[in-house]
Design a protein around this motif. Sequence first.
Motif, PDB file in Angstrom:
ATOM      1  N   GLU A   2       0.884  -1.096  -0.218  1.00  0.00           N
ATOM      2  CA  GLU A   2      -0.527  -0.211   0.580  1.00  0.00           C
ATOM      3  C   GLU A   2       0.873   0.754   0.198  1.00  0.00           C
ATOM      4  O   GLU A   2       1.934   1.197   0.555  1.00  0.00           O
ATOM      5  N   GLU A   3       0.639   1.852  -0.207  1.00  0.00           N
ATOM      6  CA  GLU A   3       0.699   3.551  -0.772  1.00  0.00           C
ATOM      7  C   GLU A   3       0.401   4.583   0.831  1.00  0.00           C
ATOM      8  O   GLU A   3      -0.890   4.293   1.043  1.00  0.00           O
ATOM      9  N   GLN A   4       1.538   4.663   1.385  1.00  0.00           N
ATOM     10  CA  GLN A   4       1.145   5.392   2.388  1.00  0.00           C
ATOM     11  C   GLN A   4       1.162   6.870   2.004  1.00  0.00           C
ATOM     12  O   GLN A   4      -0.055   7.731   2.286  1.00  0.00           O
ATOM     13  N   GLU A   5       1.494   8.317   1.208  1.00  0.00           N
ATOM     14  CA  GLU A   5       1.528   8.875   0.730  1.00  0.00           C
ATOM     15  C   GLU A   5       1.696   9.381  -1.539  1.00  0.00           C
ATOM     16  O   GLU A   5       2.392   8.837  -1.137  1.00  0.00           O
ATOM     17  N   PRO A   6      -0.025   9.005  -1.319  1.00  0.00           N
ATOM     18  CA  PRO A   6      -0.054   9.002  -2.790  1.00  0.00           C
ATOM     19  C   PRO A   6       1.073  10.132  -3.634  1.00  0.00           C
ATOM     20  O   PRO A   6       0.958  11.404  -3.549  1.00  0.00           O
ATOM     21  N   ASN A   7       1.672   9.847  -4.526  1.00  0.00           N
ATOM     22  CA  ASN A   7       2.711  10.347  -5.182  1.00  0.00           C
ATOM     23  C   ASN A   7       1.943  10.674  -6.818  1.00  0.00           C
ATOM     24  O   ASN A   7       2.196   9.565  -7.445  1.00  0.00           O
ATOM     25  N   PRO A   8       0.921  11.621  -7.129  1.00  0.00           N
ATOM     26  CA  PRO A   8       0.972  11.563  -8.325  1.00  0.00           C
ATOM     27  C   PRO A   8       2.363  11.660  -9.874  1.00  0.00           C
ATOM     28  O   PRO A   8       1.567  10.922 -10.726  1.00  0.00           O
ATOM     29  N   LEU A   9       3.200  11.660  -9.658  1.00  0.00           N
ATOM     30  CA  LEU A   9       4.267  11.555 -10.664  1.00  0.00           C
ATOM     31  C   LEU A   9       4.195  10.329 -10.937  1.00  0.00           C
ATOM     32  O   LEU A   9       4.579  10.327 -11.988  1.00  0.00           O
ATOM     33  N   LYS A  10       4.274   9.743  -9.777  1.00  0.00           N
ATOM     34  CA  LYS A  10       4.500   8.421  -9.929  1.00  0.00           C
ATOM     35  C   LYS A  10       3.637   7.333 -10.797  1.00  0.00           C
ATOM     36  O   LYS A  10       2.746   7.264 -10.479  1.00  0.00           O
ATOM     37  N   GLU A  11       4.116   6.135 -11.595  1.00  0.00           N
ATOM     38  CA  GLU A  11       3.225   5.662 -12.334  1.00  0.00           C
ATOM     39  C   GLU A  11       1.987   4.722 -11.858  1.00  0.00           C
ATOM     40  O   GLU A  11       1.444   3.811 -12.014  1.00  0.00           O
ATOM     41  N   ASP A  12       2.994   3.949 -10.666  1.00  0.00           N
ATOM     42  CA  ASP A  12       2.225   3.380 -10.368  1.00  0.00           C
ATOM     43  C   ASP A  12       3.226   3.457  -8.356  1.00  0.00           C
ATOM     44  O   ASP A  12       4.465   3.766  -8.242  1.00  0.00           O
ATOM     45  N   PRO A  13       2.338   2.942  -7.728  1.00  0.00           N
ATOM     46  CA  PRO A  13       2.570   3.917  -5.983  1.00  0.00           C
ATOM     47  C   PRO A  13       3.758   3.105  -5.699  1.00  0.00           C
ATOM     48  O   PRO A  13       4.482   3.994  -4.550  1.00  0.00           O
ATOM     49  N   ARG A  14       3.842   1.898  -5.709  1.00  0.00           N
ATOM     50  CA  ARG A  14       4.961   1.236  -5.477  1.00  0.00           C
ATOM     51  C   ARG A  14       6.401   1.717  -5.982  1.00  0.00           C
ATOM     52  O   ARG A  14       7.875   0.845  -5.759  1.00  0.00           O
ATOM     53  N   ASP A  15       6.112   2.046  -7.426  1.00  0.00           N
ATOM     54  CA  ASP A  15       8.158   2.891  -7.743  1.00  0.00           C
ATOM     55  C   ASP A  15       8.477   3.007  -6.918  1.00  0.00           C
ATOM     56  O   ASP A  15       7.686   4.555  -5.776  1.00  0.00           O
ATOM     57  N   PHE A  16       9.937   3.978  -6.840  1.00  0.00           N
ATOM     58  CA  PHE A  16      10.506   5.009  -5.543  1.00  0.00           C
ATOM     59  C   PHE A  16      11.665   5.013  -6.770  1.00  0.00           C
ATOM     60  O   PHE A  16      11.732   4.966  -7.209  1.00  0.00           O
ATOM     61  N   ALA A  17      11.821   6.246  -5.610  1.00  0.00           N
ATOM     62  CA  ALA A  17      12.973   7.387  -6.474  1.00  0.00           C
ATOM     63  C   ALA A  17      14.580   7.443  -6.599  1.00  0.00           C
ATOM     64  O   ALA A  17      14.632   7.009  -5.313  1.00  0.00           O
ATOM     65  N   LEU A  18      14.993   7.177  -7.390  1.00  0.00           N
ATOM     66  CA  LEU A  18      16.137   6.952  -7.765  1.00  0.00           C
ATOM     67  C   LEU A  18      16.807   8.383  -8.042  1.00  0.00           C
ATOM     68  O   LEU A  18      17.929   8.733  -6.994  1.00  0.00           O
ATOM     69  N   TRP A  19      15.984   9.306  -8.143  1.00  0.00           N
ATOM     70  CA  TRP A  19      16.475  10.929  -8.241  1.00  0.00           C
ATOM     71  C   TRP A  19      15.285  11.685  -7.693  1.00  0.00           C
ATOM     72  O   TRP A  19      14.567  11.612  -7.543  1.00  0.00           O
ATOM     73  N   LYS A  20      15.911  13.028  -7.204  1.00  0.00           N
ATOM     74  CA  LYS A  20      14.640  13.812  -6.194  1.00  0.00           C
ATOM     75  C   LYS A  20      15.390  14.858  -6.788  1.00  0.00           C
ATOM     76  O   LYS A  20      16.338  15.460  -6.339  1.00  0.00           O
ATOM     77  N   ALA A  21      14.405  15.750  -7.535  1.00  0.00           N
ATOM     78  CA  ALA A  21      14.682  17.488  -7.824  1.00  0.00           C
ATOM     79  C   ALA A  21      14.531  18.223  -7.050  1.00  0.00           C
ATOM     80  O   ALA A  21      14.143  17.872  -6.122  1.00  0.00           O
ATOM     81  N   ASN A  22      15.572  19.076  -6.198  1.00  0.00           N
ATOM     82  CA  ASN A  22      16.066  20.103  -5.318  1.00  0.00           C
ATOM     83  C   ASN A  22      14.746  20.608  -5.076  1.00  0.00           C
ATOM     84  O   ASN A  22      13.508  21.036  -5.627  1.00  0.00           O
ATOM     85  N   LYS A  23      14.451  20.363  -3.319  1.00  0.00           N
ATOM     86  CA  LYS A  23      13.211  21.208  -3.372  1.00  0.00           C
ATOM     87  C   LYS A  23      13.777  22.367  -2.730  1.00  0.00           C
ATOM     88  O   LYS A  23      14.740  22.732  -1.778  1.00  0.00           O
ATOM     89  N   PRO A  24      12.598  23.774  -2.558  1.00  0.00           N
ATOM     90  CA  PRO A  24      13.043  24.653  -1.456  1.00  0.00           C
ATOM     91  C   PRO A  24      13.707  24.277  -0.169  1.00  0.00           C
ATOM     92  O   PRO A  24      12.909  23.501   0.524  1.00  0.00           O
ATOM     93  N   GLY A  25      14.332  24.661   0.368  1.00  0.00           N
ATOM     94  CA  GLY A  25      14.838  23.972   1.785  1.00  0.00           C
ATOM     95  C   GLY A  25      16.008  23.763   2.382  1.00  0.00           C
ATOM     96  O   GLY A  25      16.783  22.947   2.764  1.00  0.00           O
ATOM     97  N   GLU A  26      15.986  22.824   0.669  1.00  0.00           N
ATOM     98  CA  GLU A  26      17.446  21.411   0.935  1.00  0.00           C
ATOM     99  C   GLU A  26      18.618  22.295   0.451  1.00  0.00           C
ATOM    100  O   GLU A  26      18.442  22.778  -1.038  1.00  0.00           O
ATOM    101  N   ASP A  27      19.173  22.396   1.178  1.00  0.00           N
ATOM    102  CA  ASP A  27      20.756  23.058   0.668  1.00  0.00           C
ATOM    103  C   ASP A  27      21.676  22.951   0.257  1.00  0.00           C
ATOM    104  O   ASP A  27      22.967  22.691   0.339  1.00  0.00           O
ATOM    105  N   THR A  28      21.907  20.916  -0.217  1.00  0.00           N
ATOM    106  CA  THR A  28      22.613  20.640  -0.757  1.00  0.00           C
ATOM    107  C   THR A  28      21.885  19.912  -2.196  1.00  0.00           C
ATOM    108  O   THR A  28      20.389  19.495  -1.964  1.00  0.00           O
ATOM    109  N   TRP A  29      22.672  19.701  -2.995  1.00  0.00           N
ATOM    110  CA  TRP A  29      22.819  19.755  -4.634  1.00  0.00           C
ATOM    111  C   TRP A  29      23.351  19.438  -5.794  1.00  0.00           C
ATOM    112  O   TRP A  29      24.410  19.616  -5.326  1.00  0.00           O
ATOM    113  N   TRP A  30      22.798  18.431  -6.121  1.00  0.00           N
ATOM    114  CA  TRP A  30      23.945  18.575  -7.482  1.00  0.00           C
ATOM    115  C   TRP A  30      23.129  18.139  -9.241  1.00  0.00           C
ATOM    116  O   TRP A  30      22.413  18.043  -8.820  1.00  0.00           O
ATOM    117  N   GLU A  31      23.872  19.073  -9.802  1.00  0.00           N
ATOM    118  CA  GLU A  31      23.897  18.974 -11.303  1.00  0.00           C
ATOM    119  C   GLU A  31      23.848  17.406 -11.861  1.00  0.00           C
ATOM    120  O   GLU A  31      24.540  16.160 -11.827  1.00  0.00           O
TER     121      GLU A  31
END
Length: 424
Positions: free
Chosen positions: A159-188
């Motif tokens: 089961e998916e706890q927090e539905p993420n509309p970006l995912k094709e399937d709720p069971r998919d998991f993130a390999l890379w996450k776009a930088n979000k406000p407040g996150e002070d480290t990031w890579w190109e």
Amino acid sequence: MRVHDTYSGKLVELPPPPGPVGIYWCGPTVYRRIHVGNALAVTVLPLWLKRWLEHRGYETKVVVNITDINDKIYDAAPGHSAELASDATRWYIEDTDRLGLGRPDVEPTAAETVPEQIALIEQLLAGGFAYEVEGDVYYRVASFPEYGRLSRQRLDAMEEQEPNPLKEDPRDFALWKANKPGEDTWWESPWGKGRPGWHIECSAMSEKYLGTSFEIHGGGLDLKFPHHENEIAQSRALGHGFARIWMHNGMLSMRGTEMHKSIGNDVSLADALDRWGRETLLFFFLTGHWRKPLDYSEETLEQARAQLEGFRNVFRSPSEPVGDWSELEAALDDDFNTPEALAVMHGWRDHELLRRAFGIFGLGSIAEVEEAPAELAALAEARMAARGSKDFAEADRLRGEIEAAGWEVRDVAEAPGYRLVRRS
RNA sequence: GGCGCCUUGGCCGAGUGGUUAGGCACAGGUCUGCAAAACCUGGUACACCGGUUCGACUCCGGUAGGCGCCUCCA
């Protein structure tokens, strides 16, 4: 040597020495001081295993990662996560050094392995195992038929706890996450500014230092799903053999409940070391089997301390040629059964054998019997003289003086007739 | 709800289809001026209910209780 493998659910034989045996063990997320349970899972077990395998003639390479990119770090130090990760890494090294077990061969960080992680993600995208959405990259779980095998999870029951509309399937998991406000480290990256997901770091780090196929992957039982499941999905989708054996240790608990930071029942490793000392703490870990839960309590630690004191007394007495090393090897070669090993050692009286055995666990120091200061030895001699002339009042007074100095005098048969022991 | 694990004598804790696990604690004893240490002795324990078996703590099924995981906990 054989160990229990979670993937097959069976005891699996290691190849004969010298191997080599590559071991990847999941290390800590650095955002505060580690607790005792962490210490067992990320330091004590992999290093004990390394020490035992090397004793058995194996060439080992132990890699324990440091996770320095993680939501917890961002949450704990908004705006200055990099400094926190750096500080907490230092604390981790300091605290675990106190255990005196040495260090893993390699301790890579997630941050320094970002290029390798990006390369793996690109391969997964090229193979159709992943997809990009708005700067995020997700693993396509449906593309990997073996998904769920390690943890024996049924895909359709997840089961998916927090539905993420970006995912094709709720069971998919993130390999890379776009930088979000407040996150002070990031890579190109090819997908813009961002940072890797959690699981890909372990695929990247293990393969970088151990190759695409290696012998053992270990970590706490709590990491079996989703973390290790996802690592398998990432690496095996690319045709890599990845780990052959999966070792999952039981969790440390307090009065039956798992020790965990979020529950607030955790004891920091530093505090535990201050309270009990490294010898008692390490010995305590020895009293339980690595795959079973272990309860950290005043009572269980006190029992460990008392048991260890018994071994110290063996070293204070003359050595006797009693002991059979092969029995210890049989116990430890059989799924690293340390309680069984201790039972064997309890029958031993041979100092050298015991010293070797304890040395493997980093406890060789208990063989060192502390010499009493000369002034206390003089008091003990005076007491012997008083006893000789039946002046027992004076003898008892001298014993009291010795005890006031923190030592205990015991009468023994062999010369010089007494033994001074530091009271613990 | 799903998946998995666990339940051993006061406590900790291995293990096995039929033979004393081991330790800590406790009690008695030996030794000792006393004490400590050491040594000896002292408990047929395997959650419950069925089943399989010549025989089960050990295998199978069920019940109860506990634990872990079920998208970023070691």
